[in-house]
Design a protein around this motif. Structure first.
Motif, PDB file in Angstrom:
ATOM      1  N   UNK A 151      24.890  42.157 -12.257  1.00 51.35           N
ATOM      2  CA  UNK A 151      24.526  42.656 -13.582  1.00 51.35           C
ATOM      3  C   UNK A 151      24.032  41.533 -14.473  1.00 51.35           C
ATOM      4  N   UNK A 152      24.696  40.386 -14.411  1.00 48.66           N
ATOM      5  CA  UNK A 152      24.257  39.216 -15.187  1.00 48.66           C
ATOM      6  C   UNK A 152      22.874  38.769 -14.741  1.00 48.66           C
ATOM      7  N   UNK A 153      22.684  38.742 -13.443  1.00 49.30           N
ATOM      8  CA  UNK A 153      21.375  38.334 -12.918  1.00 49.30           C
ATOM      9  C   UNK A 153      20.287  39.302 -13.355  1.00 49.30           C
ATOM     10  N   UNK A 154      20.642  40.567 -13.446  1.00 50.55           N
ATOM     11  CA  UNK A 154      19.669  41.567 -13.865  1.00 50.55           C
ATOM     12  C   UNK A 154      19.170  41.282 -15.277  1.00 50.55           C
ATOM     13  N   UNK A 155      20.055  40.903 -16.179  1.00 53.32           N
ATOM     14  CA  UNK A 155      19.639  40.602 -17.552  1.00 53.32           C
ATOM     15  C   UNK A 155      18.661  39.426 -17.575  1.00 53.32           C
ATOM     16  N   UNK A 156      18.961  38.396 -16.792  1.00 52.20           N
ATOM     17  CA  UNK A 156      18.065  37.236 -16.733  1.00 52.20           C
ATOM     18  C   UNK A 156      16.700  37.628 -16.177  1.00 52.20           C
ATOM     19  N   UNK A 157      16.710  38.481 -15.167  1.00 45.60           N
ATOM     20  CA  UNK A 157      15.440  38.917 -14.585  1.00 45.60           C
ATOM     21  C   UNK A 157      14.634  39.724 -15.604  1.00 45.60           C
ATOM     22  N   UNK A 158      15.275  40.605 -16.300  1.00 43.94           N
ATOM     23  CA  UNK A 158      14.562  41.412 -17.296  1.00 43.94           C
ATOM     24  C   UNK A 158      13.933  40.542 -18.374  1.00 43.94           C
ATOM     25  N   UNK A 159      14.591  39.433 -18.705  1.00 47.14           N
ATOM     26  CA  UNK A 159      14.108  38.607 -19.805  1.00 47.14           C
ATOM     27  C   UNK A 159      13.039  37.613 -19.367  1.00 47.14           C
ATOM     28  N   UNK A 160      13.133  37.128 -18.126  1.00 53.22           N
ATOM     29  CA  UNK A 160      12.245  36.027 -17.731  1.00 53.22           C
ATOM     30  C   UNK A 160      11.271  36.361 -16.589  1.00 53.22           C
ATOM     31  N   UNK A 161      11.592  37.291 -15.735  1.00 55.36           N
ATOM     32  CA  UNK A 161      10.726  37.558 -14.583  1.00 55.36           C
ATOM     33  C   UNK A 161       9.558  38.459 -14.965  1.00 55.36           C
ATOM     34  N   UNK A 162       8.391  38.126 -14.473  1.00 49.96           N
ATOM     35  CA  UNK A 162       7.216  38.973 -14.682  1.00 49.96           C
ATOM     36  C   UNK A 162       7.270  40.164 -13.709  1.00 49.96           C
ATOM     37  N   UNK A 163       6.516  41.209 -14.004  1.00 49.59           N
ATOM     38  CA  UNK A 163       6.463  42.342 -13.057  1.00 49.59           C
ATOM     39  C   UNK A 163       6.004  41.900 -11.667  1.00 49.59           C
ATOM     40  N   UNK A 164       5.097  40.939 -11.643  1.00 49.21           N
ATOM     41  CA  UNK A 164       4.608  40.447 -10.356  1.00 49.21           C
ATOM     42  C   UNK A 164       5.723  39.773  -9.559  1.00 49.21           C
ATOM     43  N   UNK A 165       6.581  39.023 -10.262  1.00 54.27           N
ATOM     44  CA  UNK A 165       7.690  38.363  -9.578  1.00 54.27           C
ATOM     45  C   UNK A 165       8.683  39.389  -9.047  1.00 54.27           C
ATOM     46  N   UNK A 166       8.977  40.386  -9.837  1.00 51.58           N
ATOM     47  CA  UNK A 166       9.918  41.415  -9.381  1.00 51.58           C
ATOM     48  C   UNK A 166       9.378  42.149  -8.153  1.00 51.58           C
ATOM     49  N   UNK A 167       8.074  42.430  -8.175  1.00 57.17           N
ATOM     50  CA  UNK A 167       7.452  43.090  -7.016  1.00 57.17           C
ATOM     51  C   UNK A 167       7.538  42.205  -5.777  1.00 57.17           C
ATOM     52  N   UNK A 168       7.281  40.916  -5.985  1.00 56.23           N
ATOM     53  CA  UNK A 168       7.357  39.974  -4.870  1.00 56.23           C
ATOM     54  C   UNK A 168       8.761  39.909  -4.285  1.00 56.23           C
ATOM     55  N   UNK A 169       9.764  39.854  -5.146  1.00 52.47           N
ATOM     56  CA  UNK A 169      11.141  39.770  -4.667  1.00 52.47           C
ATOM     57  C   UNK A 169      11.540  41.032  -3.910  1.00 52.47           C
ATOM     58  N   UNK A 170      11.081  42.175  -4.389  1.00 48.46           N
ATOM     59  CA  UNK A 170      11.414  43.439  -3.731  1.00 48.46           C
ATOM     60  C   UNK A 170      10.713  43.575  -2.380  1.00 48.46           C
ATOM     61  N   UNK A 171       9.408  43.317  -2.373  1.00 49.06           N
ATOM     62  CA  UNK A 171       8.632  43.534  -1.151  1.00 49.06           C
ATOM     63  C   UNK A 171       8.931  42.499  -0.066  1.00 49.06           C
ATOM     64  N   UNK A 172       9.218  41.277  -0.461  1.00 49.01           N
ATOM     65  CA  UNK A 172       9.482  40.227   0.523  1.00 49.01           C
ATOM     66  C   UNK A 172      10.933  40.203   0.975  1.00 49.01           C
ATOM     67  N   UNK A 173      11.807  40.858   0.186  1.00 50.10           N
ATOM     68  CA  UNK A 173      13.229  40.801   0.505  1.00 50.10           C
ATOM     69  C   UNK A 173      13.905  39.555  -0.013  1.00 50.10           C
ATOM     70  N   UNK A 174      13.150  38.677  -0.668  1.00 50.85           N
ATOM     71  CA  UNK A 174      13.732  37.447  -1.192  1.00 50.85           C
ATOM     72  C   UNK A 174      14.751  37.725  -2.298  1.00 50.85           C
ATOM     73  N   UNK A 175      14.719  38.922  -2.852  1.00 49.86           N
ATOM     74  CA  UNK A 175      15.726  39.274  -3.857  1.00 49.86           C
ATOM     75  C   UNK A 175      17.126  39.303  -3.283  1.00 49.86           C
ATOM     76  N   UNK A 176      17.240  39.363  -1.976  1.00 48.80           N
ATOM     77  CA  UNK A 176      18.549  39.308  -1.319  1.00 48.80           C
ATOM     78  C   UNK A 176      19.015  37.880  -1.042  1.00 48.80           C
TER      79      UNK A 176
END
Length: 220
Positions: A151-176
């Motif tokens: 949950x803490x990480x989610x707040x940081x992602x919402x504030x600093x990550x671009x949509x492109x970064x979030x897509x990259x993390x999801x599609x590549x699996x690097x978010x894990x």
């Protein structure tokens, strides 16, 4: 008269036979014939040698059609298939060892591409699952505090990550990946020490935060 006639014929025959016998036994006549045969044989031998020489010259003038490995392979990937560069480089090394021409190597790669892509996908999926497993038991943010820290990480992602970064993390699996999660957890704690509520949310709320942080993850 018939007797003379017979004798005349016999004499003539004898004379012809003797003449032929003399010619056969005449050394001068035999030598001429042998010289003629030797000259004919020499002419035939010379013609054969000249013919062989011409064939050799013609063969030497013909370009060598045998192709080998080029100085550098240039492969075109089959449509809709992406192969890791490392795999392609390994294949190129093998093709060079076998001295394969460019077109032959390309044909083999086209045949191997589907299996290589499938194997690559299996390895990526296995790596993603391993990252998720390592994150669940991470000593810094995993274990009993995993949901809270996601949950803490989610707040940081919402504030600093671009949509492109979030897509990259999801599609590549690097978010894990543990290091990616670790970074966002630390950033989230830094920016929310006074304003972000931790440790007081319900399990349902924590699970919802984790799901929003990485919707395609296997972190549940």
């Amino acid at each position: 008269m018939s007797t003379e006639s017979m004798m005349t014929e016999t004499t003539a025959t004898t004379t012809e036979g003797e003449t032929a016998s003399q010619q056969a036994n005449d050394p001068s006549t035999t030598g001429v014939q042998d010289d003629g045969q030797q000259q004919q044989q020499q002419t035939e031998t010379q013609s054969t040698v000249e013919g062989d020489g011409q064939q050799q010259e013609q063969q030497a003038e013909k370009p060598n059609k045998a192709e080998g490995a080029p100085e550098e392979y240039t492969f075109a990937m089959p449509e809709g298939q992406e192969i890791d560069e490392g795999y392609v480089n390994q294949f190129a090394e093998t093709a060079r060892e076998l001295n394969l021409p460019q077109d032959t190597a390309q044909q083999i790669l086209n045949k191997m591409a589907p299996a290589m892509v499938a194997r690559q996908a299996e390895q990526i999926a296995a790596a993603q699952e391993q990252w998720a497993q390592d994150s669940r038991v991470d000593k810094e943010f995993g274990g009993d505090h995993l949901t809270e820290n996601l949950g803490i990480a989610r707040k940081a992602m919402d504030q600093f990550a671009t949509p492109e970064l979030r897509t990259l993390l999801n599609e590549s699996g690097m978010g894990n990946h543990p290091e990616v999660i670790r970074m966002f957890v630390r950033v989230g704690k830094t920016i929310s020490e006074d304003s972000f509520v931790t440790g007081k949310q319900s399990d349902a709320q924590g699970a919802g935060s984790a799901k929003r942080f990485y919707p395609n993850s296997n972190m549940n």
